[in-house]
Design an enzyme around this catalytic site. Structure first.
Site, PDB file in Angstrom:
ATOM      1  N   HIS A 163      -0.502   0.782  12.698  1.00 45.44           N
ATOM      2  CA  HIS A 163      -1.323  -0.440  12.733  1.00 45.44           C
ATOM      3  C   HIS A 163      -2.589  -0.251  11.901  1.00 45.44           C
ATOM      4  O   HIS A 163      -3.004  -1.130  11.145  1.00 45.44           O
ATOM      5  CB  HIS A 163      -1.763  -0.768  14.174  1.00 45.44           C
ATOM      6  N   LYS A 222       5.253  -8.991  27.468  1.00 48.63           N
ATOM      7  CA  LYS A 222       5.530  -7.592  27.105  1.00 48.63           C
ATOM      8  C   LYS A 222       4.991  -6.626  28.156  1.00 48.63           C
ATOM      9  O   LYS A 222       5.137  -5.419  27.998  1.00 48.63           O
ATOM     10  CB  LYS A 222       4.890  -7.276  25.745  1.00 48.63           C
ATOM     11  N   ARG A 274       8.258  -2.586   9.141  1.00 48.63           N
ATOM     12  CA  ARG A 274       8.617  -1.169   8.993  1.00 48.63           C
ATOM     13  C   ARG A 274      10.053  -0.985   8.554  1.00 48.63           C
ATOM     14  O   ARG A 274      10.373  -0.060   7.844  1.00 48.63           O
ATOM     15  CB  ARG A 274       8.391  -0.446  10.333  1.00 48.63           C
ATOM     16  N   SER A 312       4.201   1.377  19.478  1.00 51.67           N
ATOM     17  CA  SER A 312       3.319   1.688  20.607  1.00 51.67           C
ATOM     18  C   SER A 312       4.098   2.290  21.775  1.00 51.67           C
ATOM     19  O   SER A 312       3.637   3.232  22.427  1.00 51.67           O
ATOM     20  CB  SER A 312       2.580   0.428  21.062  1.00 51.67           C
TER      21      SER A 312
END
Ligand code: COA
Length: 168
Positions: free
Chosen positions: A19, A43, A92, A130
């Site tokens: 990030h 989430k 990504r 993450s």
């Protein structure tokens, strides 16, 4: 042409070096960048919105044209309220591209003034996420190569091996 305000949106639970790489790239491209940290209750984030914003601030404090704001609800509403016309997202993998394309088209449909710019992080961060960072931390992997320096102690305190034992 008036000066462009860009926003880099995400959950940042917590911010990783991947990030941070995107934040630094976008801050070079746009005169003003807002890192928009989504509440994103679906989430079930492990860090609170305030904690996630604080960690992004600590990691990007060297960039004078970057500010960090939390938001709830639609990203297009955040964009409209903050004069944002460019949304930055990191891609990504090929899988990310498909997903991001769908979101970009949907967001532009909802708010035609908003365009999405996709940036690829450096290859060394292409595998990061993450949740992977949280998992590696809980298994005792070294975290200094995964997250910005100010995040290391907070991550270890919350997910490090000792913390995992305490919560068992
Ligand atoms: N480096 C490292 N990891 C990255 C990364 C990068 N450059 N880019 C993405 N990731 C990872 C994240 O860490 C995250 O990992 P996790 O799933 O393990 O937590 C994952 O990729 C997803 O990325 P994230 O940045 O959290 O985006 P998201 O897809 O969860 O989107 C919001 C978050 C808040 C931007 C999005 O849900 C949103 O816009 N919500 C508002 C509601 C809305 O408007 N919905 C309609 C959209 S069309």
């Amino acid at each position: 042409m008036s000066s462009i305000i860009a926003a880099y949106s995400g959950t940042f639970d917590p911010i990783t070096l991947g990030h941070n790489d995107i934040i630094h790239r976008a801050a070079r491209m746009f005169p003003q960048l807002i890192v928009a940290v989504g509440l994103n209750p679906a989430k079930n984030p492990r860090f609170s919105l305030e904690e996630r914003c604080e960690l992004v601030r600590a990691a990007s404090g060297d960039l004078p044209n970057v500010e960090v704001k939390g938001f709830e609800g639609l990203v297009v509403d955040f964009a409209r309220d903050n004069g944002v016309t460019v949304l930055v997202r990191g891609v990504r993998t090929v899988g990310d591209v498909d997903y991001e394309k769908q979101m970009a088209v949907m967001n532009r449909d909802l708010y035609p003034q908003l365009d999405t710019v996709m940036l690829a992080p450096s290859p060394e961060y292409a595998h990061l996420s993450s949740s992977l960072v949280r998992e590696l931390t809980s298994l005792g992997a070294p975290v200094a190569k995964l997250v910005p320096k100010p995040v290391v102690p907070v991550l270890l305190e919350r997910f490090g091996r000792k913390a995992s034992r305490r919560t068992r």
